[in-house]
Design a protein around this motif. Structure first.
Motif, PDB file in Angstrom:
ATOM      1  N   ALA A  47       1.021  -1.013  -0.132  1.00 55.97           N
ATOM      2  CA  ALA A  47       0.020  -0.007  -0.099  1.00 55.97           C
ATOM      3  C   ALA A  47       0.914   1.215   0.114  1.00 55.97           C
ATOM      4  N   VAL A  48       0.335   2.191  -0.460  1.00 58.28           N
ATOM      5  CA  VAL A  48       1.022   3.437  -0.386  1.00 58.28           C
ATOM      6  C   VAL A  48       0.211   4.760   0.103  1.00 58.28           C
ATOM      7  N   LEU A  49       0.598   5.668   0.743  1.00 58.81           N
ATOM      8  CA  LEU A  49      -0.204   7.008   0.972  1.00 58.81           C
ATOM      9  C   LEU A  49      -0.686   7.745  -0.270  1.00 58.81           C
ATOM     10  N   GLU A  50      -1.930   7.948  -0.322  1.00 61.74           N
ATOM     11  CA  GLU A  50      -2.314   8.747  -1.569  1.00 61.74           C
ATOM     12  C   GLU A  50      -2.657  10.173  -0.829  1.00 61.74           C
ATOM     13  N   PHE A  51      -2.642  10.996  -1.823  1.00 64.09           N
ATOM     14  CA  PHE A  51      -2.985  12.470  -1.239  1.00 64.09           C
ATOM     15  C   PHE A  51      -4.174  12.580  -0.667  1.00 64.09           C
ATOM     16  N   ALA A  52      -5.296  11.772  -0.813  1.00 67.83           N
ATOM     17  CA  ALA A  52      -6.634  11.815  -0.047  1.00 67.83           C
ATOM     18  C   ALA A  52      -6.211  11.435   1.535  1.00 67.83           C
ATOM     19  N   ASP A  53      -5.348  10.579   1.507  1.00 67.74           N
ATOM     20  CA  ASP A  53      -5.070   9.867   2.796  1.00 67.74           C
ATOM     21  C   ASP A  53      -4.289  11.069   3.704  1.00 67.74           C
ATOM     22  N   VAL A  54      -3.343  11.765   3.058  1.00 65.91           N
ATOM     23  CA  VAL A  54      -2.378  12.674   3.597  1.00 65.91           C
ATOM     24  C   VAL A  54      -3.292  13.731   4.066  1.00 65.91           C
ATOM     25  N   LYS A  55      -4.342  14.219   3.265  1.00 63.86           N
ATOM     26  CA  LYS A  55      -5.284  15.193   3.703  1.00 63.86           C
ATOM     27  C   LYS A  55      -6.193  15.010   4.969  1.00 63.86           C
ATOM     28  N   VAL A  56      -6.554  13.643   4.992  1.00 68.70           N
ATOM     29  CA  VAL A  56      -7.367  13.011   6.436  1.00 68.70           C
ATOM     30  C   VAL A  56      -6.373  12.928   7.553  1.00 68.70           C
ATOM     31  N   ILE A  57      -5.140  12.391   7.293  1.00 63.93           N
ATOM     32  CA  ILE A  57      -4.255  12.748   8.562  1.00 63.93           C
ATOM     33  C   ILE A  57      -4.047  13.851   8.929  1.00 63.93           C
ATOM     34  N   ALA A  58      -3.640  14.585   7.864  1.00 58.18           N
ATOM     35  CA  ALA A  58      -3.331  16.469   8.307  1.00 58.18           C
ATOM     36  C   ALA A  58      -4.506  17.020   8.990  1.00 58.18           C
ATOM     37  N   ALA A  59      -5.852  16.756   8.542  1.00 54.71           N
ATOM     38  CA  ALA A  59      -6.978  17.565   9.278  1.00 54.71           C
ATOM     39  C   ALA A  59      -7.259  16.747  10.399  1.00 54.71           C
ATOM     40  N   ALA A  60      -7.008  15.459  10.690  1.00 53.98           N
ATOM     41  CA  ALA A  60      -7.312  15.002  12.030  1.00 53.98           C
ATOM     42  C   ALA A  60      -6.172  15.426  12.979  1.00 53.98           C
ATOM     43  N   ALA A  61      -4.884  15.502  12.631  1.00 55.01           N
ATOM     44  CA  ALA A  61      -3.749  15.851  13.311  1.00 55.01           C
ATOM     45  C   ALA A  61      -3.945  17.286  13.851  1.00 55.01           C
ATOM     46  N   GLU A  62      -4.419  17.919  12.747  1.00 52.57           N
ATOM     47  CA  GLU A  62      -4.733  19.473  13.182  1.00 52.57           C
ATOM     48  C   GLU A  62      -5.715  19.796  14.180  1.00 52.57           C
ATOM     49  N   ALA A  63      -6.963  18.942  13.976  1.00 48.55           N
ATOM     50  CA  ALA A  63      -8.070  18.962  15.015  1.00 48.55           C
ATOM     51  C   ALA A  63      -7.707  18.711  16.427  1.00 48.55           C
TER      52      ALA A  63
END
Length: 135
Positions: A5-21
């Motif tokens: 598996a690889v991190l896709e841009f959609a995954d990166v956006k979800v991770i970033a949003a949750a970390a920011e939250a």
């Protein structure tokens, strides 16, 4: 040949949003970095009030977690345990808690590094981001 598996841009956006939250919820001014499995920067976000140095430290923590395939805290513990010669390890600069690998099916596919608050809180933010993609 194995498939990974690889991190896709959609995954990166979800991770970033949750970390920011998680950071905002706790009123923590941090920098959040996300890297791929080779330690290459995919995302960098410095929240308002985060120290300028955190924009260098967070990617280093993420890079260390990705290349080492383990939390960056492991290296901090090795050094604090007396093996200071480990400071000379090549290409590993973020040997502080706060870098957490993203692992899927036993394979490291990237990492999240956070800097700006206590190291255990940095790691808490990184884990919250990773949890948002179900890992």
């Amino acid at each position: 040949m194995k498939t990974k598996a690889v991190l896709e841009f959609a995954d990166v956006k979800v991770i970033a949003a949750a970390a920011e939250a998680e950071a905002v919820k706790n009123n923590w001014a941090v920098t959040i970095a996300i890297v791929d499995d080779g330690g290459h920067l995919l995302h960098l976000q410095r929240l308002d009030g985060a120290a300028p140095a955190s924009a260098h430290i967070a990617p280093a923590k993420a890079n260390t977690a990705a290349l080492g395939r383990r939390e960056s805290k492991v290296y901090e513990d090795i050094i604090n345990g007396g093996r200071v010669s480990f400071l000379s390890a090549p290409a590993i600069a973020g040997m502080l808690e706060g870098g957490v690998p993203v692992v899927k099916d036993g394979q490291c596919i990237g990492a999240v590094g956070v800097s700006g608050v206590k190291s255990n809180e940095d790691a808490q933010i990184a884990r919250a981001g990773i949890a948002a993609i179900g890992l």
